[in-house]
Design a protein around this motif. Structure first.
Motif, short mmCIF file in Angstrom:
data_model
loop_
_atom_site.label_atom_id
_atom_site.label_comp_id
_atom_site.label_asym_id
_atom_site.label_seq_id
_atom_site.Cartn_x
_atom_site.Cartn_y
_atom_site.Cartn_z
N ILE A 63 -19.33 -2.63 34.31
CA ILE A 63 -19.55 -1.23 34.22
C ILE A 63 -20.90 -1.33 33.33
O ILE A 63 -20.79 -1.93 32.04
CB ILE A 63 -18.57 -0.20 33.58
N ARG A 64 -22.09 -0.96 33.57
CA ARG A 64 -23.49 -1.16 32.91
C ARG A 64 -23.75 0.30 32.46
O ARG A 64 -23.47 1.45 32.84
CB ARG A 64 -24.33 -1.44 33.83
N PHE A 65 -24.03 0.14 30.99
CA PHE A 65 -24.29 1.35 30.37
C PHE A 65 -25.87 1.27 29.81
O PHE A 65 -26.23 1.13 29.11
CB PHE A 65 -23.40 1.44 28.98
N GLU A 66 -26.61 1.77 30.94
CA GLU A 66 -28.15 1.64 31.04
C GLU A 66 -28.81 2.61 30.48
O GLU A 66 -29.76 2.48 29.71
CB GLU A 66 -28.59 1.36 32.36
N ASP A 67 -28.31 4.02 30.42
CA ASP A 67 -28.83 5.11 29.71
C ASP A 67 -27.97 5.77 28.79
O ASP A 67 -26.80 6.13 29.15
CB ASP A 67 -29.34 6.05 30.84
N PRO A 68 -28.28 6.22 27.73
CA PRO A 68 -27.24 6.66 26.48
C PRO A 68 -27.13 8.22 26.83
O PRO A 68 -27.94 9.02 27.49
CB PRO A 68 -28.09 6.72 25.29
N ILE A 69 -25.82 8.71 26.80
CA ILE A 69 -25.38 10.00 26.84
C ILE A 69 -25.57 10.69 25.27
O ILE A 69 -24.95 10.05 24.47
CB ILE A 69 -24.05 10.21 27.30
N SER A 70 -26.08 11.80 25.33
CA SER A 70 -25.99 12.47 23.93
C SER A 70 -25.09 13.75 23.76
O SER A 70 -24.80 14.02 25.01
CB SER A 70 -27.56 12.93 24.04
N SER A 71 -25.00 13.89 22.77
CA SER A 71 -24.06 15.14 22.62
C SER A 71 -24.66 16.34 23.05
O SER A 71 -26.09 16.78 23.05
CB SER A 71 -24.05 15.57 20.88
N GLY A 72 -23.89 17.25 24.04
CA GLY A 72 -24.54 18.38 24.68
C GLY A 72 -24.77 18.19 26.11
O GLY A 72 -25.23 19.11 26.70
N ASP A 73 -24.86 16.75 26.47
CA ASP A 73 -25.20 16.34 27.88
C ASP A 73 -23.97 16.93 28.73
O ASP A 73 -22.57 17.03 28.24
CB ASP A 73 -25.21 14.90 28.23
#
Length: 337
Positions: A63-73
């Motif tokens: 699994i790749r984590f290419e784009d960060p997830i932010s609070s509120g997403d």
């Protein structure tokens, strides 16, 4: 062979929610461990819905984590059964997220999770046969089948390695008790919780090495060997085994045992790639790690071997710093690492 499942039995589950402030890690975005926990929960729901029995996590693929997830997403995790063995279910998970206030494009990442159905005695039990119908379902089934041999090679490579005090690379060990809050529906520690611990140990090891906050960009070969019980003493060991241009490859072992004894058993193993990012979110170069001992060199070569194996998987990628090396044509998602 098992007969096909009734047409009314769903093979897909979708979880939706907003990423909360408590999901954010020290880097300011949702940690990879939390994403893996979400993936495991969605895949579990799909596995139980298909098998109608309790299930355990056996393996989590790349699994790749290419784009960060932010609070509120706004986060959406879809898990779909794409292939079944006699007792196992191969489940494709897709994590999508977007900022509902800005209507920016939804980003996503995928991985394959394998669950095994077990009976009341913890023994593997048969599951209904999944028969793909549409062209897309057949494609996903074939992709899952293509990864079986790749996975077997990865497991065999990992199994042959020895980690001892002869290694000189950066290393950290976390120890704690498995708490009742870590329990899953079967009374054992949730696989997603174990993956969260793995991410925390890998981040600490990488941060100590580079002296900066780090985040995971890839995790793979997460194999669950045996269950971990509430009240167990848990030991999570993370060790640097290889550095690319930007990525730090961290091997992580989770062990557990009865605190009344000194016996510790391996429960989970994986390899995680960590990076540090600048203020724009771009991964930046890290100092190269140079192997010293015989064990250092062996584990360094092991990391390169895993990269080569994963390059042959569907969607395999070769990191730029290895393109011109004749014996290293690989990667598992370490984009430009």
């Amino acid at each position: 062979m098992m007969s096909p499942a009734p047409a009314s039995r769903p093979n897909s589950v979708t979880l939706r929610f907003l990423a909360a402030p408590m999901d954010v890690g020290v880097a300011g975005t949702v940690s990879a461990g939390t994403v893996l926990e979400w993936v495991d929960k969605a895949a579990y729901a799909a596995a139980v819905g298909w098998s109608t029995s309790y299930c355990v996590t056996a393996y989590v693929g790349n699994i790749r984590f290419e784009d960060p997830i932010s609070s509120g997403d706004l986060v959406e995790v879809t898990a779909s059964v794409v292939y079944t063995g006699s007792t196992s279910m191969h489940i494709r998970t897709e994590v999508s997220f977007s900022d509902p206030r800005e209507l920016r494009p939804t980003m996503s990442t995928t991985c394959l999770v394998i669950f095994v159905a077990v009976d009341e005695n913890g023994k593997p039990t048969a599951v209904p046969n999944y028969v793909p119908e549409s062209l897309r379902e057949i494609e996903l089934r074939n992709n899952a089948l293509a990864r079986i041999e790749i996975r077997n090679q990865i497991v065999a490579s990992m199994k042959d390695q020895v980690y001892s005090n002869a290694g000189t690379a950066e290393r950290v060990v976390l120890r704690f008790m498995a708490a009742p809050t870590d329990v899953n529906w079967g009374g054992k520690v949730h696989g997603g919780i174990v993956m969260k611990w793995i991410d925390e140990a890998a981040a600490l090891c990488a941060s100590r090495y580079c002296g900066q906050d780090t985040v995971a960009v890839f995790s793979g070969g997460i194999r669950f060997y045996r269950p971990l019980f509430i009240g167990d003493l848990v030991e999570v060991e993370a060790r640097l085994v290889y550095t690319g241009t930007k990525g730090m490859h961290i091997a992580v072992h989770a062990r557990s045992g009865n605190p009344k004894t000194r016996e510790m058993n391996l429960t989970t193993y994986c390899l995680t790639i960590m990076v540090t990012r600048d203020e724009t979110g771009t991964a930046v170069p890290v100092k190269p790690w140079v192997p010293v001992s015989e064990e250092d060199h062996r584990l360094h070569d092991h990391a390169l071997e895993l990269l080569t194996i994963r390059a042959n998987a569907p969607g395999g990628y070769t990191p730029t710093h290895l393109v011109h090396e004749p014996d290293s044509t690989a990667t598992a998602g370490e984009s430009a690492k």
